[in-house]
Design a protein around this motif. Sequence first.
Motif, short mmCIF file in Angstrom:
data_model
loop_
_atom_site.label_atom_id
_atom_site.label_comp_id
_atom_site.label_asym_id
_atom_site.label_seq_id
_atom_site.Cartn_x
_atom_site.Cartn_y
_atom_site.Cartn_z
N PHE A 139 -33.18 -32.07 -23.44
CA PHE A 139 -32.73 -31.09 -24.41
C PHE A 139 -31.22 -31.19 -24.63
O PHE A 139 -30.74 -31.18 -25.76
CB PHE A 139 -33.09 -29.67 -23.97
CG PHE A 139 -32.37 -28.61 -24.75
CD1 PHE A 139 -32.80 -28.26 -26.03
CD2 PHE A 139 -31.24 -27.98 -24.25
CE1 PHE A 139 -32.12 -27.31 -26.78
CE2 PHE A 139 -30.55 -27.03 -24.99
CZ PHE A 139 -31.00 -26.70 -26.26
N PHE A 140 -30.47 -31.29 -23.53
CA PHE A 140 -29.01 -31.34 -23.67
C PHE A 140 -28.52 -32.64 -24.30
O PHE A 140 -27.35 -32.74 -24.67
CB PHE A 140 -28.35 -31.12 -22.31
CG PHE A 140 -28.34 -29.69 -21.87
CD1 PHE A 140 -27.71 -28.72 -22.63
CD2 PHE A 140 -28.99 -29.30 -20.71
CE1 PHE A 140 -27.71 -27.38 -22.24
CE2 PHE A 140 -28.99 -27.97 -20.30
CZ PHE A 140 -28.35 -27.01 -21.08
N HIS A 141 -29.41 -33.63 -24.45
CA HIS A 141 -29.06 -34.86 -25.17
C HIS A 141 -29.73 -34.93 -26.54
O HIS A 141 -29.61 -35.94 -27.23
CB HIS A 141 -29.41 -36.09 -24.33
CG HIS A 141 -28.44 -36.35 -23.23
ND1 HIS A 141 -28.54 -35.74 -22.00
CD2 HIS A 141 -27.33 -37.12 -23.17
CE1 HIS A 141 -27.54 -36.14 -21.22
NE2 HIS A 141 -26.79 -36.97 -21.90
N SER A 142 -30.45 -33.87 -26.91
CA SER A 142 -31.02 -33.80 -28.26
C SER A 142 -29.95 -33.34 -29.23
O SER A 142 -28.86 -32.89 -28.83
CB SER A 142 -32.20 -32.83 -28.27
OG SER A 142 -31.75 -31.49 -28.07
N SER A 143 -30.24 -33.42 -30.53
CA SER A 143 -29.25 -33.00 -31.53
C SER A 143 -28.89 -31.53 -31.37
O SER A 143 -27.72 -31.15 -31.48
CB SER A 143 -29.80 -33.26 -32.94
OG SER A 143 -31.04 -32.59 -33.12
N LYS A 144 -29.89 -30.69 -31.08
CA LYS A 144 -29.62 -29.26 -30.88
C LYS A 144 -28.77 -29.02 -29.64
O LYS A 144 -27.80 -28.26 -29.68
CB LYS A 144 -30.94 -28.48 -30.78
CG LYS A 144 -30.73 -26.96 -30.72
CD LYS A 144 -32.06 -26.25 -30.55
CE LYS A 144 -32.93 -26.42 -31.78
NZ LYS A 144 -32.34 -25.76 -32.97
N GLY A 145 -29.14 -29.70 -28.53
CA GLY A 145 -28.38 -29.52 -27.29
C GLY A 145 -26.96 -30.01 -27.42
O GLY A 145 -26.02 -29.39 -26.91
N LEU A 146 -26.77 -31.14 -28.09
CA LEU A 146 -25.42 -31.67 -28.28
C LEU A 146 -24.58 -30.76 -29.17
O LEU A 146 -23.37 -30.62 -28.97
CB LEU A 146 -25.49 -33.08 -28.89
CG LEU A 146 -26.05 -34.16 -27.97
CD1 LEU A 146 -26.30 -35.46 -28.75
CD2 LEU A 146 -25.11 -34.43 -26.80
#
Length: 593
Positions: free
Chosen positions: A386-393
Amino acid sequence: MCDIFWNNFEEKFKDVKESFEKSTMISLDCELTGLHSHEEFRPSLFDSGAERYEKLKAGVDQLLVIQLGVTTFCLNKEENSYLTRTFTFYLLPTSFLSVDTRFICQASSLCFLSCAGFDYNKLFSEGIPYLSPQQERKLRLDLQRGRPALACNLSSDLRSVLERACWQVSQWAPSALPGQSFRIHPHTEQTLNEVDEENVIPDASMPPSLTTLLRELLLHRELRLNFPDIWTYSEEGSVIRIEKIRYEERVQLEREEEIKIKEEYGDVVNEEIDVDCLAEKAIQLLLGATKIFHLLINAKKPIIGHNCLLDLMVLLKQFYCPLPEKYKDFKKVVHRIFPDIYDTKFISFEVKAQNFRGLKFLKGKQNKAIGRELWEINSLSSIYSFFHSSKGLEITKNAIPIEKCGGADPTSGDKRFHDAGWDSYCTGFCFIRLGHLKAIIGKSLSCSQGVGAGEYLREIVDYRNCVNLMQARSPYLRLDGEDPNNFRPPLLHIESRKDPINITKVKWMLSAYGSVDVKKCSTYCATIAAMSENCYYTILKAFSYRDDYCVTKMKSCTHSKISLLLHMAIAATATGITVLAFRNLRSRSSLST
């Protein structure tokens, strides 16, 4: 990332120690030989913290950590960034003299690790040895000063090596003059004065390099104990040179060796049992990974884990002390050696449960759905992804930078979950990002605003020493205080109206409504524990119109075993009184007639 085995352990030890000392926090992960040794030790929603500890303790004694991952996070205050270093230790159980470790392997766990790329060949050929405190004491007894190894419990191969070497020296020494020498090879199949460099007898119990070195140390020690007028020297090719010397030379050489050993290992001789220098060197070699655990204790840095209760228990048992009998004593021991522990699995549940409507980076309809759009499940891989997804970033675009681990790019496809080193890095990474997210939520900040290290740590400090409990009565246990009260919905009572109740069938039926556990309490009745309130009320509603089962809210006064037994006793007493009264009445009527 740095893989550490027996052959590079001594070389890397100073780097590991320096990294621990400079770190701001340290994240851990363990790969084990199994998760539980019997079905009865499986977690249950009926378990309290103490009950879960008892279950795990019963099954953990025969499990081992075979891979330990450690990542250090060092804060650069000037640049407000973290520099990481990751170490992966492969750990091999020790087999030496009277110490011969036995353990259980769970096939499902080994297959799982194999599918994840775990290298068992590396483990068994190059693994790092270790000793528990009990094993160390046992070895010190075996090797106490003046006691020959031949008086100990030896393998037949090693006994043959020692006996043959002593026989060879006994044939040579009486006629030898001071200054004269001859050579032997520490293996069985050789004749006097004959060196066969290819004659290597493999010992599968330890890595070859360690086996050879320990064998040589024992041989040096055995010869010196049995022959006071000789000295032994190591030469290339595992060759030992024996030289005839005078008494004064022997005393001087022993003094020099003691100084050398103390310079190498420090003043480590155990106070309880006096051992000689060669014995101490063998013990220090075998302590291996135990020294890493003690470095962690001495560092006194915050320890980060993910769902880490089982890891803590196995590490404690394997490297520090037997698991305490009492749950409270276990918590005290862990809190004493690791005063600050954070569990990212528990933190992820808490952060996800927060009111995300205060976040300013999402608006309108998206704002309402943010809680559902974080991470689907609270696994380490899901949170990290998640933290490397577009939302997480987007959410963490101004979070504290974390330097890439050497050897693997965290943003590339070079990722291998269930490798202890990689998982330890991901655990620390997620801890920092969860703290950032918690700080944004707590202060209703925009994601465009930065959050300092001190700020997010203050936001997350309430979760310190709270260790996640999977599938239990409470969501966590507290290492530095009393455990929380029951957080789960009330219990439910189910009664079969026709046939005796089948627990497996009932659990299968109820699983359609959510996570549940079922415990049989009588022939026709059982108790249900539901994970969530939604599951609890859905079951009540779904079974309200069924004619084969009746599900009701648990009432202690009517559904408890004690109450049931009491009702049965009352009913039996009432029946007995009625029967006696009826008999008395009949006897009176017969007398009157």
